[in-house]
Each structure stands twice: as structure tokens, then as C-alpha cells.
Design an enzyme around this catalytic site. Structure first.
Site, mmCIF file in Angstrom:
data_model
loop_
_atom_site.group_PDB
_atom_site.id
_atom_site.type_symbol
_atom_site.label_atom_id
_atom_site.label_comp_id
_atom_site.label_asym_id
_atom_site.label_seq_id
_atom_site.Cartn_x
_atom_site.Cartn_y
_atom_site.Cartn_z
ATOM 1 C CE LYS A 49 -3.433 -1.172 -0.492
ATOM 2 N NZ LYS A 49 -3.891 -2.039 -1.899
ATOM 3 C CG HIS A 113 4.594 -6.375 -1.126
ATOM 4 N ND1 HIS A 113 4.548 -4.945 -1.522
ATOM 5 C CD2 HIS A 113 3.162 -6.711 -1.774
ATOM 6 C CE1 HIS A 113 3.490 -4.581 -2.410
ATOM 7 N NE2 HIS A 113 2.676 -5.579 -2.320
ATOM 8 C CB SER A 143 -3.706 2.800 2.061
ATOM 9 O OG SER A 143 -3.688 2.045 0.842
HETATM 10 S S1 PPS Z 1 -0.458 -2.850 -3.182
HETATM 11 O O1 PPS Z 1 -1.852 -3.770 -2.912
HETATM 12 O O2 PPS Z 1 0.246 -3.304 -2.114
HETATM 13 O O3 PPS Z 1 0.051 -3.449 -4.431
HETATM 14 O O4 PPS Z 1 -1.144 -1.684 -3.154
HETATM 15 P P1 PPS Z 1 -0.363 -0.359 -3.767
HETATM 16 O O5 PPS Z 1 -0.591 -0.206 -5.299
HETATM 17 O O6 PPS Z 1 1.231 -0.214 -3.069
HETATM 18 O O7 PPS Z 1 -0.802 0.824 -3.025
HETATM 19 C C1 PPS Z 1 -2.342 1.387 -3.237
HETATM 20 C C2 PPS Z 1 -2.573 2.795 -2.886
HETATM 21 O O8 PPS Z 1 -1.703 3.694 -3.979
HETATM 22 C C3 PPS Z 1 -2.751 4.414 -4.439
HETATM 23 N N1 PPS Z 1 -2.218 4.605 -5.545
HETATM 24 C C4 PPS Z 1 -2.040 6.040 -6.254
HETATM 25 N N2 PPS Z 1 -1.753 7.161 -5.608
HETATM 26 C C5 PPS Z 1 -1.440 8.231 -6.290
HETATM 27 N N3 PPS Z 1 -1.356 8.129 -7.467
HETATM 28 C C6 PPS Z 1 -1.460 7.026 -8.177
HETATM 29 N N4 PPS Z 1 -1.206 7.013 -9.619
HETATM 30 C C7 PPS Z 1 -1.824 5.882 -7.379
HETATM 31 N N5 PPS Z 1 -2.107 4.546 -7.934
HETATM 32 C C8 PPS Z 1 -2.459 3.987 -6.711
HETATM 33 C C9 PPS Z 1 -3.962 3.624 -4.077
HETATM 34 O O9 PPS Z 1 -4.971 4.712 -4.143
HETATM 35 C C10 PPS Z 1 -3.613 3.176 -2.727
HETATM 36 O O10 PPS Z 1 -3.802 4.109 -1.607
HETATM 37 P P2 PPS Z 1 -5.225 4.821 -0.668
HETATM 38 O O11 PPS Z 1 -4.519 5.536 0.338
HETATM 39 O O12 PPS Z 1 -5.753 3.544 -0.467
HETATM 40 O O13 PPS Z 1 -5.987 5.403 -2.172
#
Ligand code: PPS
Length: 300
Positions: A49, A113, A143
């Protein structure tokens, strides 16, 4: 005896060195640890996340020289093998992450991860590139909470208050945020590591994308760079079926509970933490991160 749904969910998770991981990962641990990294591999490393999907899309856009159609060739989960993955996220993806990586032509871009202590040792020996993205602990925790709620395969997180304690104790999948971030931060000068922050990517995506481009040894012109900034914005990626997990069955991720692309902001923790939880968290943070020079931005 038939397992209750809750018990059967729990049964899918085991531990390695006290760190909860998918049972299938643990069951295939020897094979994962024996993985042979190569010097021209690039490994995307994150605590869950922290912006994994975001940095994956950025890296792929750079790799494909800004060609959007090429980035539409497959869902993001399939473009970069997830080395410790052993439980199929989709019925069609039955192979181990390491098997997929082995079949991939070089130069390979891979994802993990895993904390530094659990990474297959050949990654250190091969002296490959590591791209680490860190996100402030409080937003990461929020998140992850919503992800736990919508995931139909992770254990039930319980109430926010219950989950708060679980996260602090590090008994979430892939372990303690503190140990993970600290571990990668402390070795950043000993290996080829580009250490990025989610908050910097939000504040100045172009500057951070430029860093990634240089790290990957690419030189894209200004126009392409601008296009990558636009295409990897939260708004675009939320609508993009190749990145928003809309192809994952509801039986695995129920996006009616919480979308995978949820808010994509810095500071949402303020909508979740009580004053008492914030004080408690800050105190634990001070203890666990004592002696590190890392600094996080908690709001923009
Ligand atoms: S995972 O399941 O571990 O692979 O998730 P991960 O991709 O690491 O994290 C998901 C969070 O990243 C946000 N996210 C983004 N934020 C900003 N810009 C972009 N382009 C973007 N893409 C993914 C996603 O919304 C999750 O955060 P939260 O706070 O839950 O919205």
C-alpha cells in the site's frame, strides 16, 4: 471438522521469521529463496500500500518510451513478476512468481513486498538495481486497512481500533512497516537503490519520474515525460482497467466495499486516527525509528 469462513481465511496465512505471509508463499519458500537474480534485473520493492502499482506503471511507461498502447498489453499484476507470489491472484495465473520471472527475457523488471531480511540472497550478490518506494506509516496503515476490508482472502481486520493494534504489532501480512522501511533505508547506500517517497511523487511527479528515468538509464524527451506524468496520475490510473484491479474477481477483491484505487492522497490518516491513537502512534514511531535519519511528510 469444517472450517468457519474466518478460520479458513486465517489458515491461508503462515509465518517466516515471525512475519505473516501467504501460506502458499511459505509452502514454496525454498524455491523462492533459491531464485537466481541477474545483474541487469530491476526489483521494485515496497511495503504493501505504498504506491507499488503507481511506480510499476511509471516504470513500465518509461520502459515502453511512453507508448500507452504497449502498457495496455496486460494487467499490471502480470507485467512484473511478483517474486514471492505463490497463490494465484487469478485462475489463469497458476505459476509461481519466481517461475514467471525465470521465463522472462532480460532485462527483467520484478516486484516484491519482502523485507531485506527475507529477500532471496542472490539479489544482494547480483548487485542489481532496487527501486524502493516508502509511504508515511499512517497513510499506509489506513490504505492497508481498507484493503484488508475489501480483500476476501486476507484475514478480517476487525474494527479500526482492533486493526490499529494489529498494524502496530507488525502482525499484518509482510510484517512490520517499521522494520521494512528501516531495513531498506539503512542499506540504501550499500547497494544500487533508488529510494523514493510516495509523498514526493504526489508533490512533484515529474521530478520523481525523472529520477526513475535516470536510474533506469533512459533518456526520454520532455514531451514523453509530460505524457507519463499525465498517464500515471491517480485519476487516469483509477479509470484504467489495466491498473485499477477491476479484472480481479469480486471473490478476491470486493471493490464495492472499498475501491483498490481508493483516494490516492497524503493525509487521509487524519480522517481515521483519534487524538489518542495519534499520540500513541507518534510515541511508538519514535521508539521504533530511533536513530534513523528518515523523514516523512505527513501532509501536503
Ligand atoms: S498493493 O496492493 O500493495 O500493491 O497496493 P499499492 O499499489 O502499493 O498501494 C495502493 C495505494 O496507492 C494508491 N495509488 C495512487 N496514489 C496516487 N497516484 C496514483 N497514480 C496511484 N495509484 C495507486 C492507491 O489509491 C492506494 O492508496 P489509498 O490511500 O488506499 O488510496
Amino acid at each position: 471438522m469444517a472450517l468457519t469462513p474466518e478460520l479458513s481465511k486465517q489458515a491461508k496465512w503462515k509465518e517466516i521469521a515471525g512475519i505473516p505471509l501467504a501460506a502458499a508463499t511459505v509452502d514454496n519458500w525454498n524455491q523462492i529463496q533459491a531464485f537466481k537474480a541477474k545483474p541487469d534485473d530491476l526489483l521494485i520493492c515496497t511495503y504493501p500500500k505504498s504506491g507499488t502499482t503507481w511506480i510499476q506503471e511509471i516504470v513500465d511507461m518509461i520502459e515502453q518510451n511512453g507508448d500507452v498502447e504497449k502498457c495496455q498489453r496486460d494487467i499490471i499484476q502480470h507485467r512484473h513478476p511478483f517474486i514471492e507470489w505463490a497463490r494465484p491472484p487469478q485462475p489463469s495465473a497458476l505459476k509461481l512468481g519466481v517461475d514467471k520471472a525465470n521465463e522472462m527475457p532480460s532485462p527483467r523488471i520484478l516486484k516484491t513486498h519482502l523485507s531485506t531480511q527475507l529477500l532471496p540472497p542472490s539479489f544482494w550478490k547480483s548487485n542489481c538495481k532496487f527501486l524502493y518506494v516508502a509511504r508515511n506509516a499512517k497513510d499506509c496503515m489506513v490504505s492497508y486497512y481498507h484493503f484488508y476490508r475489501m480483500s476476501q482472502v486476507l484475514p478480517d481486520p476487525g474494527t479500526w481500533d482492533e486493526y490499529f493494534e494489529t498494524f502496530i504489532s507488525g502482525k499484518v501480512n509482510w510484517g512490520s512497516w517499521f522494520d521494512h522501511v528501516r531495513g531498506w533505508w539503512e542499506i540504501r547506500d550499500r547497494y544500487k537503490i533508488l529510494f523514493l517517497f510516495y509523498e514526493d511523487m504526489k508533490r512533484d511527479p515529474k521530478r520523481e519520474i525523472q529520477k526513475v528515468m535516470q536510474f533506469m538509464g533512459k533518456n526520454l524527451d520532455e514531451e514523453v515525460l509530460e505524457k507519463i506524468v499525465q498517464e500515471t496520475s491517480f485519476e487516469k490510473m483509477k479509470e484504467n482497467p489495466m491498473t485499477n484491479r477491476s479484472t480481479v474477481p469480486k471473490s478476491i477483491l470486493d471493490q464495492s466495499i472499498s475501491p483498490f484505487m481508493r483516494k490516492g492522497t497524503v493525509g487521509d490518516w487524519k480522517n481515521h486516527f483519534t487524538v489518542a491513537q495519534n499520540e500513541k502512534f507518534d510515541e511508538i514511531y519514535r521508539q521504533k525509528m530511533k536513530g534513523t535519519s528518515i523523514n516523512f511528510c505527513m501532509e501536503l
